[in-house]
Scaffold this motif. Sequence first.
Motif, PDB file in Angstrom:
ATOM      1  N   ARG A  71      37.182  34.255  30.976  1.00 35.65           N
ATOM      2  CA  ARG A  71      37.458  34.996  32.209  1.00 35.65           C
ATOM      3  C   ARG A  71      37.905  34.141  33.400  1.00 35.65           C
ATOM      4  NH1 ARG A  71      39.106  38.709  30.317  1.00 35.65           N
ATOM      5  NH2 ARG A  71      37.917  40.036  28.920  1.00 35.65           N
ATOM      6  N   PRO A  72      37.248  32.990  33.677  1.00 35.80           N
ATOM      7  CA  PRO A  72      37.605  32.261  34.912  1.00 35.80           C
ATOM      8  C   PRO A  72      39.093  31.869  34.946  1.00 35.80           C
ATOM      9  CG  PRO A  72      35.648  31.304  33.895  1.00 35.80           C
ATOM     10  CD  PRO A  72      36.184  32.312  32.936  1.00 35.80           C
ATOM     11  N   ASP A  73      39.607  31.626  36.133  1.00 35.09           N
ATOM     12  CA  ASP A  73      41.020  31.274  36.294  1.00 35.09           C
ATOM     13  C   ASP A  73      41.324  29.860  35.834  1.00 35.09           C
ATOM     14  OD1 ASP A  73      41.852  33.672  37.131  1.00 35.09           O
ATOM     15  OD2 ASP A  73      41.910  33.187  39.276  1.00 35.09           O
ATOM     16  N   THR A  74      40.328  28.975  35.924  1.00 38.79           N
ATOM     17  CA  THR A  74      40.535  27.607  35.463  1.00 38.79           C
ATOM     18  C   THR A  74      39.305  27.157  34.690  1.00 38.79           C
ATOM     19  OG1 THR A  74      39.545  26.715  37.462  1.00 38.79           O
ATOM     20  CG2 THR A  74      41.944  26.947  37.471  1.00 38.79           C
ATOM     21  N   GLY A  75      39.509  26.128  33.861  1.00 38.86           N
ATOM     22  CA  GLY A  75      38.355  25.559  33.145  1.00 38.86           C
ATOM     23  C   GLY A  75      38.654  25.325  31.681  1.00 38.86           C
ATOM     24  N   LYS A  76      37.705  24.718  30.983  1.00 43.35           N
ATOM     25  CA  LYS A  76      37.896  24.385  29.570  1.00 43.35           C
ATOM     26  C   LYS A  76      37.550  25.588  28.704  1.00 43.35           C
ATOM     27  CE  LYS A  76      37.355  20.116  28.171  1.00 43.35           C
ATOM     28  NZ  LYS A  76      36.677  18.851  27.872  1.00 43.35           N
ATOM     29  N   ILE A  77      38.503  26.051  27.929  1.00 44.24           N
ATOM     30  CA  ILE A  77      38.283  27.235  27.096  1.00 44.24           C
ATOM     31  C   ILE A  77      37.585  26.846  25.800  1.00 44.24           C
ATOM     32  CG2 ILE A  77      39.441  29.049  25.785  1.00 44.24           C
ATOM     33  CD1 ILE A  77      41.657  28.955  27.918  1.00 44.24           C
ATOM     34  N   CYS A  78      38.071  25.800  25.146  1.00 44.01           N
ATOM     35  CA  CYS A  78      37.378  25.296  23.961  1.00 44.01           C
ATOM     36  C   CYS A  78      37.661  23.807  23.844  1.00 44.01           C
ATOM     37  CB  CYS A  78      37.805  26.038  22.695  1.00 44.01           C
ATOM     38  SG  CYS A  78      39.550  25.888  22.301  1.00 44.01           S
ATOM     39  N   ASP A  79      36.722  23.113  23.211  1.00 41.73           N
ATOM     40  CA  ASP A  79      36.826  21.665  23.146  1.00 41.73           C
ATOM     41  C   ASP A  79      36.744  21.237  21.688  1.00 41.73           C
ATOM     42  OD1 ASP A  79      36.891  19.041  23.692  1.00 41.73           O
ATOM     43  OD2 ASP A  79      35.023  18.956  24.832  1.00 41.73           O
TER      44      ASP A  79
ATOM     45  N   LEU B 129      44.698  26.102  33.298  1.00 44.09           N
ATOM     46  CA  LEU B 129      45.090  25.487  34.567  1.00 44.09           C
ATOM     47  C   LEU B 129      45.262  26.538  35.660  1.00 44.09           C
ATOM     48  CD1 LEU B 129      47.835  23.026  33.273  1.00 44.09           C
ATOM     49  CD2 LEU B 129      45.447  22.522  33.755  1.00 44.09           C
ATOM     50  N   GLY B 130      45.460  27.771  35.233  1.00 46.67           N
ATOM     51  CA  GLY B 130      45.649  28.857  36.190  1.00 46.67           C
ATOM     52  C   GLY B 130      45.612  30.155  35.413  1.00 46.67           C
ATOM     53  N   PRO B 131      45.682  31.309  36.088  1.00 52.04           N
ATOM     54  CA  PRO B 131      45.556  32.598  35.409  1.00 52.04           C
ATOM     55  C   PRO B 131      46.553  32.752  34.257  1.00 52.04           C
ATOM     56  CG  PRO B 131      45.636  32.897  37.784  1.00 52.04           C
ATOM     57  CD  PRO B 131      45.858  31.443  37.541  1.00 52.04           C
ATOM     58  N   ASP B 132      47.736  32.150  34.381  1.00 54.16           N
ATOM     59  CA  ASP B 132      48.752  32.340  33.345  1.00 54.16           C
ATOM     60  C   ASP B 132      49.274  30.990  32.842  1.00 54.16           C
ATOM     61  OD1 ASP B 132      50.230  33.980  31.665  1.00 54.16           O
ATOM     62  OD2 ASP B 132      51.983  33.915  32.999  1.00 54.16           O
ATOM     63  N   ARG B 133      48.384  29.993  32.805  1.00 55.71           N
ATOM     64  CA  ARG B 133      48.863  28.660  32.434  1.00 55.71           C
ATOM     65  C   ARG B 133      47.785  27.931  31.632  1.00 55.71           C
ATOM     66  NH1 ARG B 133      50.154  23.995  36.497  1.00 55.71           N
ATOM     67  NH2 ARG B 133      51.379  22.661  35.139  1.00 55.71           N
ATOM     68  N   LEU B 134      48.124  27.628  30.378  1.00 53.75           N
ATOM     69  CA  LEU B 134      47.165  26.949  29.507  1.00 53.75           C
ATOM     70  C   LEU B 134      47.738  25.618  29.052  1.00 53.75           C
ATOM     71  CD1 LEU B 134      46.233  29.858  27.049  1.00 53.75           C
ATOM     72  CD2 LEU B 134      45.069  29.230  29.153  1.00 53.75           C
TER      73      LEU B 134
END
Lengths: 117, 428
Positions: free
Chosen positions: B72-80, B107-112
């Motif tokens: 859900r959050p806009d930024t952060g580590k999704i999986c490691d 990195l942002g709402p629409d940027r991975l």
Amino acid sequence: MSFEAVTLAELEAMSATEHNLLPYGVVGFSQDTTVNVYNATEARMAGLDASQVVGAHFFEAVAQCMNNFMVAQRFQDEPELDDIVPYVLTLRMRPTRVRLRLLARAGGLRRYILVER
Amino acid sequence: MSDRSSEEELLEFLYACPVGLLECNAAGDIAMINPHAMQHLLPLTGSRDASNLFSALEQHAPELRSIANDFRPDTGKICDGHRIYVDLGTGRKVGSPQVLSCTLVKLGPDRLMATLADVSEQVVQERRLRQADTWFATLLDSVNGYATVEIDSDRKIVSANVCFTQLTGHDHLEVAGQDLDTVLGAEASGQVPRLGEQIEIAERDGWHLQEGWQQRAGGEHYWCQRLVVARSKSEMTRSGFFVVLRDVPQHNEGTADLQRLLMSDPLTGAANRRHLSQSMQQEQTHWRDFQQPFSLIVLDLDHFKSVNDIHGHPVGDLLLCGVVTACAMLLPPRGLFARLGGEEFAALLPRFDREEALALAEEMRKAIAALTVASSIGIVEATASFGCATIDEAQGSIDGLLALADARLYSAKRAGRNRVHRVEGRAA
């Protein structure tokens, strides 16, 4: 001298200037994959200077994205090779649909990969 | 001053970088990708789209899409270092990756941003370490004895040692030629994984160790470690397996109590959320490794608050306990009935397809509707509403499975309660 028609012998016979005039990318490399031919079209598409690429090992340093069973392995397995394969390259880090022509013959000086975007 | 532009230097750096790097949008469409990443991605895509990360990995890591979507959050580590098993089968270049590790950062709402690396070697080493650990544990723990059995690829017993007689109660000479499953009653014991699945894993990984209850010929139960080791394939003989059984000291009372406290809901004795979550993860692994689906039923008692309000909490508690007893009786051998909280429950059903889950939910509904609890001011009755979903419908995502079952439970509530929500066959 089109992408489909040009022969390995014709590529061997061309000068560097003639390679540079071809509208598709031309990479020629020796048996140990050291790059000897890197034409202007390929340099422009990839964004690399030919002087930095010539002398490097092609699949390890320049085109890692072809270092798999679809390209590099075929050069290892098939001494005689003339095939066109659809492919996705990462020219300037953007996924780019291209056609690759893989050319090799037994005892040949060089093997070639032609790139048409 | 260098005559090479910094752009060219950066390009060279990215072309030669020995780790796969890529950037894509939330839908997976790749904007930038270095050659190393494409080298891993392209052989996996087949006819699928190599310019979309999730499509490219659809077959090998379908869960990646939902993992990214669920973040859900806009930024952060999704999986490691998410492991992707990409065994391409025979005929492919020797040394091509078997296991990729994928790290996704938002990195942002629409940027991975993603990295892909070949961790096959590391996985092999981890396996070796685990194997060594297993054997050390086997040597060091107190042991009552080992039974060793050699079986062929059809699971028929080739030979068994003397200890086999002592441990299982079956004469080791008489069992030769018989089916090990049948002798051990392994398929009926409800153990996870089953012997057949253990053999499948041993064929892939070289070995597999499992612990659980086993029954001797005389009917006595004992706690047994079962190690299956694949026989070396270099032999000219047909491939087969060694199975080592050992009778390990039973968990003492204290440990068992602690385990029960950690895994169950204190009021009703049903499994708690934590236990359910662990079991679902286990089943998810089975789904991924053996394509064994599973289903989940979630249920919620109707108007439970009014039971507490009118009859008091002790009566409400009795009713909750009654629900657990009634539903747990209907469970299949490996099923799990858990209390999610309050008056909400879930049943985890390994190997159940949608129709089977719906049928069981209907039985549970009837069982609950038939419950009665006596209170000082009369008889209390209850009903519940149900939602079911299968892991296939949720594309392997546990969160997706819970959300889907939950959504259906609430449709059942809206449709009038005391019912199992049935999904219509037509598209919404």
